[in-house]
Design an enzyme around this catalytic site. Structure first.
Site, short mmCIF file in Angstrom:
data_model
loop_
_atom_site.label_atom_id
_atom_site.label_comp_id
_atom_site.label_asym_id
_atom_site.label_seq_id
_atom_site.Cartn_x
_atom_site.Cartn_y
_atom_site.Cartn_z
N GLY A 33 31.95 41.13 44.65
CA GLY A 33 31.26 39.76 44.13
C GLY A 33 32.34 38.77 43.68
O GLY A 33 33.49 39.29 43.09
N SER A 34 32.41 37.69 44.19
CA SER A 34 33.60 36.90 44.30
C SER A 34 33.33 35.31 44.54
O SER A 34 32.38 35.16 44.73
CB SER A 34 34.79 37.54 45.31
OG SER A 34 34.07 37.70 46.61
N ARG A 35 34.45 34.48 44.78
CA ARG A 35 34.29 33.24 45.40
C ARG A 35 35.61 32.87 46.11
O ARG A 35 36.46 33.39 46.16
CB ARG A 35 34.50 32.37 44.00
CG ARG A 35 34.42 30.86 44.44
CD ARG A 35 34.79 30.16 42.86
NE ARG A 35 34.83 28.77 43.19
CZ ARG A 35 33.92 27.82 42.58
NH1 ARG A 35 33.16 28.27 41.56
NH2 ARG A 35 34.40 26.45 42.68
#
Length: 228
Positions: A185-187
Site C-alpha cells: 500500500g503506497s503512493r
C-alpha cells in the site's frame, strides 16, 4: 485466454506466499477454522503480488502511469531536493495505491536513469500530500533523449514498509518496463516539467504502464504534425 485470467506472480511475492502456505497447513492441522483464515490470507497474497501484462503506448513525448491507483494529488509542487531538478514548482501527479491495487511499479517514460536516491522517513497515510515529503521514499530521475528530466518517486505508506527496486544509475529504461514493487500500500508521485501537459483528473483511476499521464505534444496546434 489464460493470459487474461491468470496473471503472473512478481518474484518478490513467492517467499511470502510460501510462508503463508506452510502456516496454513500447520493451522489446518491444529484447528480448521484458523486454517481457513490463513488460506484466505494466502489467497490475498497471491492476488496482491500479481503482475499482469500491460500494453504501453510507445509514441515519443508521452508519460505513462508508473502504477495502478487513484489520482489523489494534481498541482504544482517542488521536486524532492535529492533529485536535483531545481526549486521551481512543476506539475506533480500523485497516485495512491490501496491494498487491492497492483503494486508493481513501471517506468513512466523511456530514457537514462540519471539519479536513484533513497530517503528514510515516516510511514504516514500515503494518500495525504505530506507523505510526499515526510515518508520513506525512493526517488528516480529519468532523462529521455533530448527532453527534460522526469521525476518518479516511490513512497512507502501506512502499511507499506519496503520499496524493492533493482535499478542502477546509468541504466537505460523503456517506458512501461517493471522497475520494482512496493509492499503493501503506497503512493507514487510523478513530476512532469513543461512542456508536458497533464491529461488526468483528480479521482481518476490509473492503469500502470498504460494510462497516459501527460503529453509533451498536447499543446501542439492541430495540423502541426509531430515535429520535435
Amino acid at each position: 485466454m489464460l493470459r487474461q485470467v491468470f496473471a503472473p506472480i512478481h518474484p518478490d511475492g513467492w517467499k511470502f506466499i510460501a510462508i503463508a502456505a506452510v502456516v496454513t497447513l500447520v493451522l489446518f492441522a491444529l484447528w480448521a477454522p484458523f486454517g481457513w483464515i490463513a488460506l484466505i490470507l494466502m489467497l490475498w497474497l497471491v492476488y496482491f503480488f500479481r503482475d499482469p501484462w500491460r500494453v504501453t503506448p510507445t509514441r515519443s513525448g508521452l508519460i505513462v502511469s508508473p502504477a495502478d491507483g487513484i489520482v489523489v494529488s494534481l498541482g504544482p509542487a517542488v521536486p524532492p531536493p535529492e533529485l536535483d531538478m531545481g526549486i521551481e514548482p512543476m506539475p506533480r501527479i500523485g497516485i495512491f495505491l490501496n491494498l487491492f491495487d497492483v503494486h508493481v511499479a513501471r517506468a513512466p517514460i523511456g530514457g537514462k536513469l540519471a539519479a536513484r536516491r533513497y530517503t528514510k522517513g515516516r510511514f504516514i497515510n500515503a494518500s495525504l500530500d505530506k507523505a510526499s515529503t515526510d515518508n520513506e521514499r525512493l526517488a528516480l530521475r529519468v532523462v529521455p533523449e533530448n527532453e527534460a528530466a522526469i521525476g518518479c518517486v516511490l513512497i512507502a505508506g501506512l502499511v507499506a514498509r519496503r520499496i524493492v527496486c533493482g535499478l542502477y544509475e546509468g541504466q537505460t529504461l523503456v517506458a512501461g518496463e517493471r522497475i520494482g514493487i512496493i509492499r503493501f500500500g503506497s503512493r507514487v508521485d510523478v513530476y512532469c516539467p513543461p512542456p508536458y501537459i497533464p491529461l488526468v483528473a483528480l479521482g481518476q483511476h490509473m492503469v500502470g504502464g498504460e494510462t497516459i499521464l501527460a503529453d509533451r505534444l498536447a499543446a501542439v496546434p492541430a495540423g502541426a504534425g509531430f515535429a520535435h
